[in-house]
Design a protein around this motif. Structure first.
Motif, PDB file in Angstrom:
ATOM      1  N   VAL A 111       0.901  -1.117  -0.010  1.00  0.00           N
ATOM      2  CA  VAL A 111      -0.080  -0.066   0.003  1.00  0.00           C
ATOM      3  C   VAL A 111       0.760   1.252   0.066  1.00  0.00           C
ATOM      4  CG1 VAL A 111      -1.740   1.339   1.438  1.00  0.00           C
ATOM      5  CG2 VAL A 111      -1.964  -1.172   1.025  1.00  0.00           C
ATOM      6  N   ALA A 112       1.888   1.234   0.708  1.00  0.00           N
ATOM      7  CA  ALA A 112       2.785   2.350   0.694  1.00  0.00           C
ATOM      8  C   ALA A 112       3.756   2.692  -0.560  1.00  0.00           C
ATOM      9  CB  ALA A 112       3.926   2.217   2.002  1.00  0.00           C
ATOM     10  N   GLU A 113       3.804   1.637  -1.352  1.00  0.00           N
ATOM     11  CA  GLU A 113       4.495   1.939  -2.554  1.00  0.00           C
ATOM     12  C   GLU A 113       3.390   2.300  -3.801  1.00  0.00           C
ATOM     13  OE1 GLU A 113       6.528  -1.780  -2.977  1.00  0.00           O
ATOM     14  OE2 GLU A 113       8.276  -1.236  -1.834  1.00  0.00           O
ATOM     15  N   GLU A 114       2.195   2.205  -3.564  1.00  0.00           N
ATOM     16  CA  GLU A 114       1.293   2.907  -4.466  1.00  0.00           C
ATOM     17  C   GLU A 114       1.709   4.380  -4.729  1.00  0.00           C
ATOM     18  OE1 GLU A 114      -2.521   1.861  -3.103  1.00  0.00           O
ATOM     19  OE2 GLU A 114      -2.198  -0.398  -3.598  1.00  0.00           O
ATOM     20  N   PRO A 115       1.249   4.745  -5.892  1.00  0.00           N
ATOM     21  CA  PRO A 115       1.315   6.041  -6.048  1.00  0.00           C
ATOM     22  C   PRO A 115       0.506   6.843  -5.411  1.00  0.00           C
ATOM     23  CG  PRO A 115       0.329   4.975  -8.132  1.00  0.00           C
ATOM     24  CD  PRO A 115       0.847   4.163  -7.287  1.00  0.00           C
ATOM     25  N   ALA A 116       0.711   8.129  -5.147  1.00  0.00           N
ATOM     26  CA  ALA A 116      -0.241   8.953  -4.403  1.00  0.00           C
ATOM     27  C   ALA A 116      -1.494   9.274  -5.141  1.00  0.00           C
ATOM     28  CB  ALA A 116       0.477  10.204  -3.961  1.00  0.00           C
ATOM     29  N   PRO A 117      -2.703   9.498  -4.715  1.00  0.00           N
ATOM     30  CA  PRO A 117      -3.939   9.546  -5.062  1.00  0.00           C
ATOM     31  C   PRO A 117      -3.958  10.994  -6.086  1.00  0.00           C
ATOM     32  CG  PRO A 117      -4.297   9.512  -2.892  1.00  0.00           C
ATOM     33  CD  PRO A 117      -2.791   9.349  -3.098  1.00  0.00           C
ATOM     34  N   ASP A 118      -3.280  12.061  -5.649  1.00  0.00           N
ATOM     35  CA  ASP A 118      -3.265  13.090  -6.448  1.00  0.00           C
ATOM     36  C   ASP A 118      -2.232  13.253  -7.614  1.00  0.00           C
ATOM     37  OD1 ASP A 118      -0.911  13.121  -4.726  1.00  0.00           O
ATOM     38  OD2 ASP A 118      -1.169  15.309  -4.153  1.00  0.00           O
ATOM     39  N   LEU A 119      -1.324  12.126  -7.515  1.00  0.00           N
ATOM     40  CA  LEU A 119      -0.489  12.012  -8.761  1.00  0.00           C
ATOM     41  C   LEU A 119      -0.941  11.196  -9.825  1.00  0.00           C
ATOM     42  CD1 LEU A 119       3.027  12.163  -6.776  1.00  0.00           C
ATOM     43  CD2 LEU A 119       1.940  14.107  -7.842  1.00  0.00           C
ATOM     44  N   PRO A 120      -0.669  11.328 -11.180  1.00  0.00           N
ATOM     45  CA  PRO A 120      -0.931  10.509 -12.370  1.00  0.00           C
ATOM     46  C   PRO A 120      -0.226   9.293 -12.192  1.00  0.00           C
ATOM     47  CG  PRO A 120       0.168  12.360 -13.074  1.00  0.00           C
ATOM     48  CD  PRO A 120      -0.073  12.865 -11.680  1.00  0.00           C
ATOM     49  N   ALA A 121      -0.774   8.167 -12.443  1.00  0.00           N
ATOM     50  CA  ALA A 121      -0.045   6.842 -12.488  1.00  0.00           C
ATOM     51  C   ALA A 121       1.275   6.923 -13.609  1.00  0.00           C
ATOM     52  CB  ALA A 121      -0.971   5.819 -12.843  1.00  0.00           C
TER      53      ALA A 121
END
Length: 126
Positions: A111-121
């Motif tokens: 979960v911590a390595e997922e991109p931030a929700p406000d940044l594009p993938a």
């Protein structure tokens, strides 16, 4: 007496390290506590376990078989700091449970390595 204390220190340190290698964060926190208690006992045993006299110095000097007060003071301080660390780790554990719904290190890392929700993938290089 020293042999029993040395074996106890070894067992506590071994159990603490074994618990810290687990994937569940609760066992990791408890492993840190057990390891800290083993280290505290090792430091305490360095200050002469069989002190027959108190560590008070008088005008005549300190008794020959007096216990060393420095390791006792260090262990007392370490107990207080260890309790504060334990309470902080429990608070982090509770917050991790509230955010992720589980306390396994692999899932929390994913979960911590997922991109931030406000940044594009990120786009694939290919």
């Amino acid at each position: 007496m020293e042999i029993v204390v040395a074996l106890t220190v070894g067992v506590l340190v071994a159990i603490g390290i074994w618990m810290m290698l687990d994937r569940g964060l609760l066992r990791v926190v408890l492993g840190v506590v057990v390891l800290g208690n083993g280290v505290n006992l090792a430091v305490f045993s360095a200050g002469r376990l069989d002190g027959l006299a108190a560590a008070f110095a008088t005008t005549a000097g300190a008794p020959a078989l007096a216990a060393n007060p420095l390791p006792q003071a260090l262990v007392l301080t370490a107990i207080v700091i260890g309790f504060a660390l334990f309470v902080f780790a429990l608070a982090v554990l509770e917050r991790s449970w509230a955010l992720h719904g589980h306390v396994e290190t692999d899932r929390i890392t994913a979960v911590a390595e997922e991109p931030a929700p406000d940044l594009p993938a990120p786009r694939d290089a290919a």
